[in-house]
Motif scaffolding. Structure first.
Motif, PDB file in Angstrom:
ATOM      1  N   LYS A   1       0.822  -1.218   0.000  1.00  0.00           N
ATOM      2  CA  LYS A   1       0.000   0.000   0.000  1.00  0.00           C
ATOM      3  C   LYS A   1       0.854   1.266   0.000  1.00  0.00           C
ATOM      4  O   LYS A   1       0.396   2.316  -0.439  1.00  0.00           O
TER       5      LYS A   1
ATOM      6  N   HIS B   1       2.495   8.065  13.935  1.00  0.00           N
ATOM      7  CA  HIS B   1       2.708   9.509  13.825  1.00  0.00           C
ATOM      8  C   HIS B   1       1.435  10.321  13.996  1.00  0.00           C
ATOM      9  O   HIS B   1       1.487  11.533  14.162  1.00  0.00           O
TER      10      HIS B   1
ATOM     11  N   VAL C   1      -3.618   6.790  12.213  1.00  0.00           N
ATOM     12  CA  VAL C   1      -2.871   5.633  11.697  1.00  0.00           C
ATOM     13  C   VAL C   1      -2.390   4.711  12.818  1.00  0.00           C
ATOM     14  O   VAL C   1      -1.561   3.829  12.583  1.00  0.00           O
TER      15      VAL C   1
ATOM     16  N   HIS D   1      -0.406  -5.284  14.435  1.00  0.00           N
ATOM     17  CA  HIS D   1       0.219  -4.090  13.830  1.00  0.00           C
ATOM     18  C   HIS D   1      -0.098  -2.896  14.730  1.00  0.00           C
ATOM     19  O   HIS D   1      -1.276  -2.606  14.964  1.00  0.00           O
TER      20      HIS D   1
ATOM     21  N   SER E   1       1.482   3.206  12.118  1.00  0.00           N
ATOM     22  CA  SER E   1       2.437   3.606  11.089  1.00  0.00           C
ATOM     23  C   SER E   1       3.225   4.849  11.501  1.00  0.00           C
ATOM     24  O   SER E   1       2.687   5.741  12.150  1.00  0.00           O
TER      25      SER E   1
ATOM     26  N   ARG F   1       6.537   2.152   4.782  1.00  0.00           N
ATOM     27  CA  ARG F   1       7.140   3.478   4.737  1.00  0.00           C
ATOM     28  C   ARG F   1       8.670   3.420   4.672  1.00  0.00           C
ATOM     29  O   ARG F   1       9.294   4.136   3.891  1.00  0.00           O
TER      30      ARG F   1
ATOM     31  N   ARG G   1      -0.976  13.962   2.454  1.00  0.00           N
ATOM     32  CA  ARG G   1      -0.535  13.811   3.847  1.00  0.00           C
ATOM     33  C   ARG G   1      -0.576  15.115   4.651  1.00  0.00           C
ATOM     34  O   ARG G   1      -1.036  15.112   5.798  1.00  0.00           O
TER      35      ARG G   1
ATOM     36  N   TYR H   1      -3.043  14.671   7.720  1.00  0.00           N
ATOM     37  CA  TYR H   1      -2.410  14.412   9.030  1.00  0.00           C
ATOM     38  C   TYR H   1      -1.592  15.596   9.523  1.00  0.00           C
ATOM     39  O   TYR H   1      -0.798  15.427  10.453  1.00  0.00           O
TER      40      TYR H   1
ATOM     41  N   TYR I   1       2.966   6.515   0.648  1.00  0.00           N
ATOM     42  CA  TYR I   1       1.630   7.101   0.814  1.00  0.00           C
ATOM     43  C   TYR I   1       1.535   8.480   0.165  1.00  0.00           C
ATOM     44  O   TYR I   1       0.806   9.343   0.633  1.00  0.00           O
TER      45      TYR I   1
ATOM     46  N   MET J   1      -2.112   7.942  -2.340  1.00  0.00           N
ATOM     47  CA  MET J   1      -3.296   8.598  -1.801  1.00  0.00           C
ATOM     48  C   MET J   1      -3.754   9.746  -2.695  1.00  0.00           C
ATOM     49  O   MET J   1      -4.616  10.538  -2.307  1.00  0.00           O
TER      50      MET J   1
HETATM   51  N1  LIG Z   1      -1.371   6.822   4.940  1.00  0.00           N
HETATM   52  C1  LIG Z   1      -0.636   6.932   6.186  1.00  0.00           C
HETATM   53  C2  LIG Z   1      -0.086   5.633   6.658  1.00  0.00           C
HETATM   54  C3  LIG Z   1      -1.132   4.577   6.818  1.00  0.00           C
HETATM   55  C4  LIG Z   1      -0.551   3.249   6.892  1.00  0.00           C
HETATM   56  C5  LIG Z   1      -1.496   2.162   6.523  1.00  0.00           C
HETATM   57  N2  LIG Z   1      -2.016   1.402   7.621  1.00  0.00           N
HETATM   58  C6  LIG Z   1       0.441   7.992   6.049  1.00  0.00           C
HETATM   59  O1  LIG Z   1       0.563   8.599   5.030  1.00  0.00           O
HETATM   60  O2  LIG Z   1       1.174   8.243   6.965  1.00  0.00           O
END
Ligand SMILES: N[C@@H](CCCC[NH3+])C(=O)O
Ligand SMILES: Cc1ncc(COP(=O)(O)O)c(C=O)c1O
Length: 428
Positions: free
Chosen positions: A80, A178, A182, A216, A219, A293, A329, A333, A390, A394
């Motif tokens: 992903k 972070h 997540v 898990h 992230s 990541r 992002r 976030y 990501y 995204m």
């Molecule tokens: N999309 C998130 C991380 C999600 C990880 C998937 N479980 C990011 O950009 O930090």
């Protein structure tokens, strides 16, 4: 962990390729300042902006450093984070397996040449058509593992005649990461609650080849607080693994963080590995990890051009052609990404607080606010760092903005820029 644990993929030539990347010589993080501005400028001239530029060698280096830190673990790249086929192939060539969040990701992994038995499908509230597809591919010979987080999912697999490999995902009740969005470890939607794990294992064992326990934490685990929470998570996972016994492996998920700010230090991977070993000490099972990541974050930059400069010197706004549709992002976030001007004369310019904002109709479409940057000029090329994880994944077509292109640092087109015609392709 057992001493005879072996890597998930045979050492062979592909692992040697990753080793060729020389983990000893490769820095723990590739900073935005380390990218060659002239090269990026040439690529932007050729392919236009906004544009992802991905360094596939860096992907291989990151895999090699992971392998060096976890020599005996099953390493499964979390697809992903970045699904570009060339990235998947680099990861496969480095000897890692694939962890997939959907049938679509399983398909991508198989198409990129991962062996079925190196593929895990993590089924979170899995849609019927995902289960149908994955079970069909299993029937066709892809000997994958399905990670199951609810008794209902086991029932749905039984109904489909699946009796292959299953890993049970537990929710150990503690998360890290972070951003709260997540942190999966304590969120009710994920996994079997700790107090029901033994019961779910007992019900699964007669019907499936139950190979592992999975959990898990979340992230982007980075910094002392997160690492302490992760320790607590590991201790709980170890307890659960001890309770259910007879496991081929314990999968502690992904989550290894990277520094996004220039002044942040990278995680010490060896220290992370030592913490995991300590907490899981005494378990007779291999270790499995599924980092996303860490493998790709610093392997890509996003190039964008300034098209508008306005505001008084103290409230300069640089309007750019990339937006939250290209890199979500920061909007989602409040994530920080370094921004660098790639203009040769930018070093001679004064610095001022600059807000860098995209073309989308939302105030959240802002990459930074009042950040000290060389005073921008229309036409400047900017780079945003650490967007390999990501980032493209995204991207959306909100505001009817076609998704950007993705080009390798060597100049190979990885993903074409979407066209206006693509935007309406599915309409009837
Ligand atoms: N999309 C998130 C991380 C999600 C990880 C998937 N479980 C990011 O950009 O930090
Ligand atoms: C089940 C699972 N495994 C692995 C990962 C990869 O996480 P990261 O990219 O932080 O390593 C994620 C994302 O958080 C996940 O949900």
């Amino acid at each position: 962990m057992s001493d005879d644990a072996t890597p998930v993929t045979d050492g062979g030539e592909s692992v040697a390729d990753a080793a060729d990347a020389d983990p000893e010589d490769s820095p723990a993080i590739r900073r935005l300042a380390d990218w060659d501005a002239d090269r990026l400028s040439d690529i932007a001239d050729e392919h236009d902006t906004p544009l992802y530029v991905t360094d596939l060698d860096r992907v291989a280096e990151n895999c090699a450093r992971l392998r060096a830190a976890f020599p005996d673990a099953d390493l499964r790249y979390a697809v992903k984070a970045n699904t570009a086929r060339a990235v998947l192939e680099a990861v496969r060539d480095a000897g890692l397996g694939a962890e997939c969040a959907s049938a679509g990701e399983v398909r991508r992994a198989l198409d990129a040449g991962f062996d079925g038995d190196d593929v895990d499908y993590t089924a979170v509230n899995p849609p019927e058509r995902d289960l149908d597809a994955v079970v069909e591919w299993w029937e066709d010979g892809a000997d994958l593992t399905i990670t199951v987080g609810a008794a209902d999912t086991l029932d749905r697999l039984r109904e489909r005649g699946y009796d292959g490999r299953v890993c049970v995902r537990a929710n150990p009740g503690v998360g890290a990461g972070h951003h709260e969005k997540v942190r999966t470890g304590g969120a009710a939607k994920f996994g079997v609650p700790a107090e029901r794990v033994a019961e779910v294992f007992a019900s699964a064992r007669p019907d499936f080849d139950v190979v592992g326990l999975h959990a898990h934490a979340g992230s982007g685990i980075h910094g002392d607080e997160d690492l302490a929470a992760h320790r607590e998570f590991l201790a709980r996972v170890a307890d659960l693994a001890g309770d259910v016994g007879d496991l081929e492996y314990v999968n502690v998920g992904g989550g290894i963080g990277v520094p996004y700010r220039d002044d942040e230090e990278p995680l010490d991977l060896d220290a992370v590995a030592a913490a995991i070993r300590e907490e899981l000490d005494g378990l007779d099972a291999r270790l499995a990890l599924e980092p996303g990541r860490y493998v790709v974050a610093d392997a890509a930059v996003l190039l964008t051009r300034v098209n508008t400069v306005k505001g008084a010197p103290n409230e300069l706004v640089a309007g750019v052609d990339a937006g939250m549709t290209d890199l979500l992002r920061p909007a989602m976030y409040d994530a920080f990404h370094e921004i660098r001007s790639l203009e040769p004369d930018s070093v001679d310019r004064e610095e001022a607080p600059v807000t860098v904002a995209g073309p989308i109709c939302e105030s959240g479409d802002t990459f930074c606010e009042g950040r000290p940057l060389p005073v921008p000029e229309r036409g400047d090329l900017l780079a945003l760092g650490n967007v390999g994880a990501y980032g493209y994944e995204m991207a959306s077509t909100y505001n009817s903005r076609p998704r950007p292109a993705d080009v390798s640092l060597a100049g190979e087109l990885l993903r074409e820029r979407e066209s206006l015609a693509d935007l309406t392709r599915l309409e009837r």
